[in-house]
Design an enzyme around this catalytic site. Structure first.
Site, PDB file in Angstrom:
ATOM      1  N   SER A  71     -10.644  -0.901   3.380  1.00 14.90           N
ATOM      2  CA  SER A  71      -9.881  -1.021   4.633  1.00 14.90           C
ATOM      3  C   SER A  71      -9.429   0.366   5.067  1.00 14.90           C
ATOM      4  O   SER A  71      -8.769   1.068   4.301  1.00 14.90           O
ATOM      5  CB  SER A  71      -8.636  -1.878   4.430  1.00 14.90           C
ATOM      6  OG  SER A  71      -8.976  -3.160   3.985  1.00 14.90           O
ATOM      7  N   ARG A 117       0.829  -1.217   0.000  1.00 16.22           N
ATOM      8  CA  ARG A 117       0.000   0.000   0.000  1.00 16.22           C
ATOM      9  C   ARG A 117       0.866   1.272   0.000  1.00 16.22           C
ATOM     10  O   ARG A 117       0.498   2.273   0.614  1.00 16.22           O
ATOM     11  CB  ARG A 117      -0.954   0.027   1.204  1.00 16.22           C
ATOM     12  CG  ARG A 117      -1.925  -1.146   1.294  1.00 16.22           C
ATOM     13  CD  ARG A 117      -2.934  -1.132   0.155  1.00 16.22           C
ATOM     14  NE  ARG A 117      -4.015  -2.068   0.365  1.00 16.22           N
ATOM     15  CZ  ARG A 117      -3.999  -3.356  -0.031  1.00 16.22           C
ATOM     16  NH1 ARG A 117      -2.945  -3.847  -0.663  1.00 16.22           N
ATOM     17  NH2 ARG A 117      -5.036  -4.127   0.170  1.00 16.22           N
ATOM     18  N   GLU A 158      -4.717   3.622   6.104  1.00 17.81           N
ATOM     19  CA  GLU A 158      -4.489   3.412   4.664  1.00 17.81           C
ATOM     20  C   GLU A 158      -5.126   4.548   3.867  1.00 17.81           C
ATOM     21  O   GLU A 158      -4.594   5.014   2.861  1.00 17.81           O
ATOM     22  CB  GLU A 158      -5.098   2.071   4.223  1.00 17.81           C
ATOM     23  CG  GLU A 158      -4.943   1.844   2.728  1.00 17.81           C
ATOM     24  CD  GLU A 158      -5.779   0.696   2.182  1.00 17.81           C
ATOM     25  OE1 GLU A 158      -5.621  -0.438   2.653  1.00 17.81           O
ATOM     26  OE2 GLU A 158      -6.574   0.947   1.250  1.00 17.81           O
TER      27      GLU A 158
HETATM   28  P1  FAD Z   1      -9.038   8.524  -5.085  1.00 19.35           P
HETATM   29  O1  FAD Z   1      -9.703   8.132  -3.803  1.00 19.35           O
HETATM   30  O2  FAD Z   1      -9.731   9.462  -5.972  1.00 19.35           O
HETATM   31  O3  FAD Z   1      -7.598   9.085  -4.742  1.00 19.35           O
HETATM   32  C1  FAD Z   1      -6.741   8.435  -3.829  1.00 19.35           C
HETATM   33  C2  FAD Z   1      -5.446   9.261  -3.697  1.00 19.35           C
HETATM   34  O4  FAD Z   1      -4.733   9.231  -4.936  1.00 19.35           O
HETATM   35  C3  FAD Z   1      -5.709  10.733  -3.407  1.00 19.35           C
HETATM   36  O5  FAD Z   1      -4.663  11.215  -2.605  1.00 19.35           O
HETATM   37  C4  FAD Z   1      -5.683  11.390  -4.779  1.00 19.35           C
HETATM   38  O6  FAD Z   1      -5.323  12.759  -4.738  1.00 19.35           O
HETATM   39  C5  FAD Z   1      -4.622  10.544  -5.478  1.00 19.35           C
HETATM   40  N1  FAD Z   1      -4.842  10.421  -6.923  1.00 19.35           N
HETATM   41  C6  FAD Z   1      -5.934   9.913  -7.542  1.00 19.35           C
HETATM   42  N2  FAD Z   1      -5.756   9.910  -8.875  1.00 19.35           N
HETATM   43  C7  FAD Z   1      -4.520  10.422  -9.103  1.00 19.35           C
HETATM   44  C8  FAD Z   1      -3.756  10.680 -10.281  1.00 19.35           C
HETATM   45  N3  FAD Z   1      -4.218  10.414 -11.505  1.00 19.35           N
HETATM   46  N4  FAD Z   1      -2.524  11.215 -10.132  1.00 19.35           N
HETATM   47  C9  FAD Z   1      -2.021  11.507  -8.903  1.00 19.35           C
HETATM   48  N5  FAD Z   1      -2.704  11.288  -7.760  1.00 19.35           N
HETATM   49  C10 FAD Z   1      -3.935  10.747  -7.859  1.00 19.35           C
HETATM   50  N6  FAD Z   1      -7.625  -0.844  -2.303  1.00 19.35           N
HETATM   51  C11 FAD Z   1      -6.794  -1.892  -2.453  1.00 19.35           C
HETATM   52  O7  FAD Z   1      -5.579  -1.719  -2.634  1.00 19.35           O
HETATM   53  N7  FAD Z   1      -7.257  -3.175  -2.414  1.00 19.35           N
HETATM   54  C12 FAD Z   1      -8.563  -3.460  -2.211  1.00 19.35           C
HETATM   55  O8  FAD Z   1      -8.943  -4.630  -2.183  1.00 19.35           O
HETATM   56  C13 FAD Z   1      -9.469  -2.382  -2.047  1.00 19.35           C
HETATM   57  N8  FAD Z   1     -10.782  -2.615  -1.822  1.00 19.35           N
HETATM   58  C14 FAD Z   1     -11.638  -1.569  -1.643  1.00 19.35           C
HETATM   59  C15 FAD Z   1     -13.003  -1.839  -1.417  1.00 19.35           C
HETATM   60  C16 FAD Z   1     -13.904  -0.803  -1.243  1.00 19.35           C
HETATM   61  C17 FAD Z   1     -15.353  -1.121  -0.997  1.00 19.35           C
HETATM   62  C18 FAD Z   1     -13.458   0.554  -1.316  1.00 19.35           C
HETATM   63  C19 FAD Z   1     -14.429   1.675  -1.168  1.00 19.35           C
HETATM   64  C20 FAD Z   1     -12.107   0.827  -1.531  1.00 19.35           C
HETATM   65  C21 FAD Z   1     -11.189  -0.227  -1.683  1.00 19.35           C
HETATM   66  N9  FAD Z   1      -9.807  -0.002  -1.907  1.00 19.35           N
HETATM   67  C22 FAD Z   1      -8.948  -1.059  -2.090  1.00 19.35           C
HETATM   68  C23 FAD Z   1      -9.271   1.378  -1.899  1.00 19.35           C
HETATM   69  C24 FAD Z   1      -9.407   2.098  -3.266  1.00 19.35           C
HETATM   70  O9  FAD Z   1     -10.387   1.515  -4.058  1.00 19.35           O
HETATM   71  C25 FAD Z   1      -8.082   2.094  -4.052  1.00 19.35           C
HETATM   72  O10 FAD Z   1      -7.068   2.703  -3.292  1.00 19.35           O
HETATM   73  C26 FAD Z   1      -8.207   2.839  -5.386  1.00 19.35           C
HETATM   74  O11 FAD Z   1      -7.025   2.689  -6.133  1.00 19.35           O
HETATM   75  C27 FAD Z   1      -8.493   4.318  -5.217  1.00 19.35           C
HETATM   76  O12 FAD Z   1      -8.791   4.842  -6.495  1.00 19.35           O
HETATM   77  P2  FAD Z   1      -9.551   6.208  -6.691  1.00 19.35           P
HETATM   78  O13 FAD Z   1      -9.521   6.536  -8.129  1.00 19.35           O
HETATM   79  O14 FAD Z   1     -10.903   6.142  -6.050  1.00 19.35           O
HETATM   80  O15 FAD Z   1      -8.618   7.193  -5.873  1.00 19.35           O
HETATM   81  N1  EPU Z   2     -10.846 -10.592  10.435  1.00 20.48           N
HETATM   82  C1  EPU Z   2     -11.479 -10.664  11.655  1.00 20.48           C
HETATM   83  N2  EPU Z   2     -12.485  -9.766  11.908  1.00 20.48           N
HETATM   84  C2  EPU Z   2     -12.864  -8.825  11.016  1.00 20.48           C
HETATM   85  C3  EPU Z   2     -12.184  -8.744   9.773  1.00 20.48           C
HETATM   86  C4  EPU Z   2     -11.175  -9.655   9.504  1.00 20.48           C
HETATM   87  O1  EPU Z   2     -11.175 -11.510  12.498  1.00 20.48           O
HETATM   88  O2  EPU Z   2     -13.785  -8.072  11.326  1.00 20.48           O
HETATM   89  C5  EPU Z   2      -9.789 -11.585  10.133  1.00 20.48           C
HETATM   90  C6  EPU Z   2     -10.276 -12.598   9.079  1.00 20.48           C
HETATM   91  O3  EPU Z   2     -10.991 -13.645   9.660  1.00 20.48           O
HETATM   92  C7  EPU Z   2      -8.970 -13.063   8.472  1.00 20.48           C
HETATM   93  C8  EPU Z   2      -8.091 -11.815   8.573  1.00 20.48           C
HETATM   94  O4  EPU Z   2      -8.695 -10.951   9.522  1.00 20.48           O
HETATM   95  O5  EPU Z   2      -8.402 -14.080   9.252  1.00 20.48           O
HETATM   96  C9  EPU Z   2      -7.927 -11.106   7.220  1.00 20.48           C
HETATM   97  O6  EPU Z   2      -9.207 -10.697   6.741  1.00 20.48           O
HETATM   98  P1  EPU Z   2      -9.555 -10.577   5.165  1.00 20.48           P
HETATM   99  O7  EPU Z   2      -9.092 -11.784   4.456  1.00 20.48           O
HETATM  100  O8  EPU Z   2     -10.980 -10.160   5.054  1.00 20.48           O
HETATM  101  O9  EPU Z   2      -8.600  -9.444   4.659  1.00 20.48           O
HETATM  102  P2  EPU Z   2      -8.248  -8.024   5.267  1.00 20.48           P
HETATM  103  O10 EPU Z   2      -6.921  -8.087   5.945  1.00 20.48           O
HETATM  104  O11 EPU Z   2      -9.382  -7.502   6.055  1.00 20.48           O
HETATM  105  C10 EPU Z   2      -6.980  -7.298   3.082  1.00 20.48           C
HETATM  106  C11 EPU Z   2      -6.823  -5.993   2.359  1.00 20.48           C
HETATM  107  C12 EPU Z   2      -8.018  -5.767   1.444  1.00 20.48           C
HETATM  108  C13 EPU Z   2      -8.049  -6.883   0.406  1.00 20.48           C
HETATM  109  C14 EPU Z   2      -8.162  -8.229   1.140  1.00 20.48           C
HETATM  110  C15 EPU Z   2      -8.038  -9.392   0.177  1.00 20.48           C
HETATM  111  C16 EPU Z   2      -5.469  -4.486   3.685  1.00 20.48           C
HETATM  112  C17 EPU Z   2      -5.437  -3.312   4.604  1.00 20.48           C
HETATM  113  N3  EPU Z   2      -6.675  -4.896   3.305  1.00 20.48           N
HETATM  114  O12 EPU Z   2      -8.133  -7.163   3.910  1.00 20.48           O
HETATM  115  O13 EPU Z   2      -7.845  -4.524   0.762  1.00 20.48           O
HETATM  116  O14 EPU Z   2      -9.129  -6.731  -0.467  1.00 20.48           O
HETATM  117  O15 EPU Z   2      -7.108  -8.361   2.129  1.00 20.48           O
HETATM  118  O16 EPU Z   2      -6.744  -9.451  -0.325  1.00 20.48           O
HETATM  119  O17 EPU Z   2      -4.419  -4.991   3.316  1.00 20.48           O
HETATM  120  C18 EPU Z   2      -8.281  -2.183   0.932  1.00 20.48           C
HETATM  121  O18 EPU Z   2      -7.050  -2.022   0.891  1.00 20.48           O
HETATM  122  O19 EPU Z   2      -9.089  -1.222   0.981  1.00 20.48           O
HETATM  123  C19 EPU Z   2      -8.816  -3.537   0.926  1.00 20.48           C
HETATM  124  C20 EPU Z   2     -10.118  -3.810   1.003  1.00 20.48           C
END
Ligand code: FAD
Ligand code: EPU
Length: 342
Positions: free
Chosen positions: A236, A162, A336
């Site tokens: 997250s 991240r 994050e």
């Molecule tokens: P924004 O929120 O619009 O911007 C994020 C940051 O980047 C800001 O600081 C912004 O100024 C900057 N930025 C955006 N675009 C540019 C650009 N073109 N040039 C320079 N800076 C820029 N993330 C994960 O890594 N893994 C996951 O599994 C994951 N799951 C998610 C699930 C949910 C339900 C949600 C809501 C979010 C999740 N995220 C996850 C976080 C998020 O989706 C990612 O970080 C995504 O890449 C953000 O994209 P965005 O376009 O919405 O960025």
């Molecule tokens: N867990 C709990 N309680 C909770 C949530 C999770 O006990 O309320 C435990 C789960 O049981 C599991 C462990 O935590 O043993 C990990 O949980 P999970 O697999 O759901 O993944 P996570 O750590 O919560 C991470 C990333 C996600 C990504 C998933 C799948 C980070 C900060 N988050 O979540 O990314 O989608 O793994 O790879 O690394 C994001 O960055 O926004 C994001 C959603």
């Protein structure tokens, strides 16, 4: 065209009602350049899908530049790989679906992550055993102060968990305009992470494909993570913390059921990654709610806005969680989500 006093509520997945002093959409680098020549460059927020930020003030005093650079093209091809360049304003999941449709393998595990292509390198997005750095070739970014378009290769980005150079050394200096991915003609299926295999079995998949993996990831994500259309959130809220082996052993003795994963550097284990969601749940925060700010009922790592929470309330909740987790486990959680003040 620059607009004044625009509500950003529709443009951030937390659904925070914040007013941007100035707001404009750009469709290409030339438009971006023109906008940058008339605004205060020291207070600019490039905006993609708004899915990884939290506005903590009621007014954002700078200029929000909403990215709408579109376009997907194959820029190079070898026997094994395709180099696919995408405009930074392309919606990430649409881009993933486009690649699956065309059998370009490598990002299927990253299905359904909200946001745009341009933000994907910002925090080296990751899920289900794949990170952007695994398929990244290069990106182009506009230097806000030098007015130059700079190309960054893999080694220039300093990708980590991240993390990237754009969140650290070059914070607030570049606007990413396109990203080129190195995708494979022959897929290497990654099914080892989490519940992917189990889900593929439940789905009755006989023959593995990148589409099947994408569908499995979509199913798992949809059952675990709240949909921002229904309830405000940014995924997250905290990173999963990494601790020393000694610290891990102490905690593991007290909590034998606590999950922990080895972290490697150059194939050597260097520490243990803990599940922040587990720590937050164990500390009793899961399902907590004060006014409209809360901790999700099913996923304690996700902070939510039930309707009209202020960004400051969510930030305050996150601070209380950080303090409580430190006092209970001596582990310092790091946010994050990008915190955007006035
Ligand atoms: P924004 O929120 O619009 O911007 C994020 C940051 O980047 C800001 O600081 C912004 O100024 C900057 N930025 C955006 N675009 C540019 C650009 N073109 N040039 C320079 N800076 C820029 N993330 C994960 O890594 N893994 C996951 O599994 C994951 N799951 C998610 C699930 C949910 C339900 C949600 C809501 C979010 C999740 N995220 C996850 C976080 C998020 O989706 C990612 O970080 C995504 O890449 C953000 O994209 P965005 O376009 O919405 O960025
Ligand atoms: N867990 C709990 N309680 C909770 C949530 C999770 O006990 O309320 C435990 C789960 O049981 C599991 C462990 O935590 O043993 C990990 O949980 P999970 O697999 O759901 O993944 P996570 O750590 O919560 C991470 C990333 C996600 C990504 C998933 C799948 C980070 C900060 N988050 O979540 O990314 O989608 O793994 O790879 O690394 C994001 O960055 O926004 C994001 C959603």
């Amino acid at each position: 065209m620059l607009q004044q006093n625009v509500s950003l509520k529709p443009y951030n997945t937390f659904g925070i009602d914040v007013t941007a002093k100035q707001y404009a959409v750009f469709n290409n680098v030339e438009e971006l350049q023109t906008l940058l020549s008339v605004v205060d460059k020291s207070n600019i927020l490039p905006l993609g899908g708004g899915s990884n930020l939290l506005f903590t003030s009621e007014v954002y005093n700078g200029t929000v530049l909403k990215n709408n650079i579109k376009g997907i093209e194959i820029v190079d091809e070898t026997i094994d790989h395709l180099y696919v360049k995408a405009g930074s304003g392309e919606v990430w999941h649409q881009f993933v679906l486009f690649c699956i449709q065309n059998n370009y393998a490598g990002i299927e595990n990253l299905s359904l992550i909200p946001g745009c292509v341009g933000a994907s390198p910002m925090q080296n997005i990751g899920a289900y055993g794949v990170e952007i750095k695994d398929v990244f070739h290069s990106l182009e970014a506009y230097h806000i102060f030098d007015n130059t378009l700079v190309t960054f290769g893999l080694n220039d980005c300093d990708f980590g968990y991240r993390e990237s150079v754009f969140k650290r050394k070059f914070k607030n200096q570049f606007i990413i305009s396109s990203v080129t991915f190195k995708l494979s003609k022959t897929p290497q299926f990654k099914t080892g992470y989490g519940a992917i295999r189990e889900e593929l079995e439940n789905m009755g998949v006989q023959e593995l494909s990148i589409r099947a993996i994408s569908d499995a990831v979509i199913n798992i994500r949809s059952s675990k993570l709240p949909n921002p259309v229904e309830i405000g959130n940014a995924g997250s809220f905290f990173k999963n913390p990494v601790v020393s082996f000694t610290h891990y052993e102490t905690l593991k003795t007290a909590y034998p059921e606590m999950p922990g994963y080895d972290v490697f550097e150059d194939e050597t284990p260097v520490g243990k990654k803990l599940a922040a969601g587990w720590l937050i749940e164990k500390a009793g925060w899961k399902g907590f709610r004060r006014n409209d700010a809360g901790v999700h009922k099913l996923q304690a790592l996700v902070l939510v806005n039930y309707a009209d929470a202020k960004g400051a309330e969510i930030l305050d909740l996150s601070t209380k969680i950080i303090e409580d987790i430190y006092s209970k486990f001596q582990v310092r959680l790091e946010r994050e989500v990008n915190i955007i003040g006035a």
